[in-house]
Design a protein around this motif. Structure first.
Motif, PDB file in Angstrom:
ATOM      1  N   THR A  32       0.833  -1.213   0.000  1.00 54.70           N
ATOM      2  CA  THR A  32       0.000   0.000   0.000  1.00 54.70           C
ATOM      3  C   THR A  32       0.862   1.256   0.000  1.00 54.70           C
ATOM      4  O   THR A  32       0.592   2.225  -0.716  1.00 54.70           O
ATOM      5  N   LEU A  33       1.927   1.238   0.802  1.00 57.57           N
ATOM      6  CA  LEU A  33       2.820   2.393   0.861  1.00 57.57           C
ATOM      7  C   LEU A  33       3.516   2.627  -0.477  1.00 57.57           C
ATOM      8  O   LEU A  33       3.643   3.759  -0.945  1.00 57.57           O
ATOM      9  N   TRP A  82       1.532  11.991  -9.740  1.00 57.92           N
ATOM     10  CA  TRP A  82       0.780  13.244  -9.591  1.00 57.92           C
ATOM     11  C   TRP A  82       1.709  14.448  -9.653  1.00 57.92           C
ATOM     12  O   TRP A  82       1.407  15.457 -10.303  1.00 57.92           O
ATOM     13  N   MET A 102       2.406   1.749  -3.477  1.00 54.92           N
ATOM     14  CA  MET A 102       1.433   2.253  -4.432  1.00 54.92           C
ATOM     15  C   MET A 102       1.140   3.725  -4.196  1.00 54.92           C
ATOM     16  O   MET A 102       1.012   4.512  -5.126  1.00 54.92           O
ATOM     17  N   MET A 103       1.041   4.116  -2.909  1.00 54.52           N
ATOM     18  CA  MET A 103       0.784   5.521  -2.598  1.00 54.52           C
ATOM     19  C   MET A 103       1.952   6.389  -3.065  1.00 54.52           C
ATOM     20  O   MET A 103       1.755   7.467  -3.623  1.00 54.52           O
ATOM     21  N   PHE A 126       1.711   6.754  -6.866  1.00 53.02           N
ATOM     22  CA  PHE A 126       0.688   7.722  -7.266  1.00 53.02           C
ATOM     23  C   PHE A 126       1.130   9.144  -6.963  1.00 53.02           C
ATOM     24  O   PHE A 126       0.843  10.074  -7.724  1.00 53.02           O
ATOM     25  N   MET A 127       1.829   9.347  -5.848  1.00 49.68           N
ATOM     26  CA  MET A 127       2.321  10.684  -5.523  1.00 49.68           C
ATOM     27  C   MET A 127       3.337  11.157  -6.564  1.00 49.68           C
ATOM     28  O   MET A 127       3.306  12.306  -7.008  1.00 49.68           O
TER      29      MET A 127
END
Length: 299
Positions: free
Chosen positions: A36-37, A47, A39-40, A43-44
């Motif tokens: 999860t970390l 972005w 993937m976050m 995405f950051m």
């Protein structure tokens, strides 16, 4: 155990044991949290790349390549006689930090060296523009010349492609994409740019309402808009003008397709200085002496 006719019978009862799933540890939770970390973080990064400009992305990359305080000083001990100043962390132990030093001022560039550098940059830009043109297979629509004043880029009509719709300043999609590709290349050097529109000798019926002067000026403005929308620095453009049919590319054939063109002139430093001397820097070299001379006459 029962006895029947002298024989003994043994009865064995088997009880079905309930299966119990083995005890699961918490390792899967750690793996899921790591996933999860990651993937976050992905995405950051995506972005940030999408929301930042190219210049900001270069600055971010440069930050990762610079040395930090902990890279420069791996030990907290300050050697005697070192050129550092102590800082204190919350625990009270000093941390050394390098004293700011003033870099020596670079030697001023001579006019000859500046002009030689300007010529090299223009030659490199010409090669880059030629490569972009080759990718778009637009060699028949582009003419590049290196002249004493700088780099002259002519984008013309031909029999297969028209840059603008006839008698209008609406730019065709193909040439809009081509000009958009030119913008980053033009940003690679700091030279000033002039954009000029030209038409053929075909005239409008009502010259009072709209004529080739209007058309050439509108086309030059449209080319400027496309370039700046694609990222060209607006401060680089020093002049946008229209010349109607006064400077035909094929004077022997006033209605030739190549006469309908946009010229992008990338000026050398000396050429741009000459232009500023002619018009004056914000008018102070031209307007002010005229006003002073008029005041002397009236006196």
């Amino acid at each position: 155990m029962k006895k029947h006719n002298g024989h003994s019978t043994t009865i064995i009862k088997r009880s079905a044991r309930r299966s119990h799933s083995g005890h699961h540890g918490g390792a899967w939770k750690v793996a899921f949290a790591d996933f999860t970390l990651a993937m976050m973080a992905l995405f950051m990064v995506l972005w940030i790349m999408g929301a930042s400009t190219e210049e900001e992305r270069h600055e971010i990359v440069a930050m990762f390549y610079t040395d930090t305080l902990f890279d420069i000083f791996s030990s907290r001990d300050t050697p005697a006689g070192s050129n550092t100043l102590p800082l204190f962390d919350p625990a009270g132990s000093p941390l050394p930090v390098a004293r700011a030093t003033t870099a020596p001022a670079p030697e001023p560039e001579t006019p000859q060296a500046r002009e030689a550098r300007s010529q090299r940059e223009i030659e490199e830009l010409a090669r880059l523009i030629a490569q972009i043109t080759s990718v778009y297979n637009a060699q028949s629509n582009l003419h590049i010349e290196i002249v004493p004043q700088g780099l002259r880029i002519l984008i013309t009509d031909d029999q297969q492609r028209e840059m603008f719709q006839r008698s209008s300043a609406i730019l065709a999609p193909f040439f809009q994409r081509l000009l958009g590709e030119f913008a980053p290349a033009l940003n690679t050097i700091e030279h000033k740019i002039m954009i000029t529109g030209h038409t053929d000798a075909t005239r409008y019926r009502d010259q009072q309402r709209y004529n080739n002067w209007n058309l050439s000026g509108d086309r030059a403005l449209q080319a400027r808009q496309v370039l700046t929308d694609a990222g060209l620095n607006e401060q680089r453009i020093v002049q946008v003008s229209g010349m109607a049919d006064q400077m035909l590319f094929h004077p022997e054939d006033p209605h030739h397709a190549a006469n309908r063109r946009i010229e992008i002139m990338v000026l050398t430093h000396s050429a741009s200085e000459a232009l500023y001397q002619f018009f004056g820097h914000h008018g102070q070299n031209v307007v002010r002496p005229i006003i002073e001379n008029l005041s002397l006459v009236t006196e």
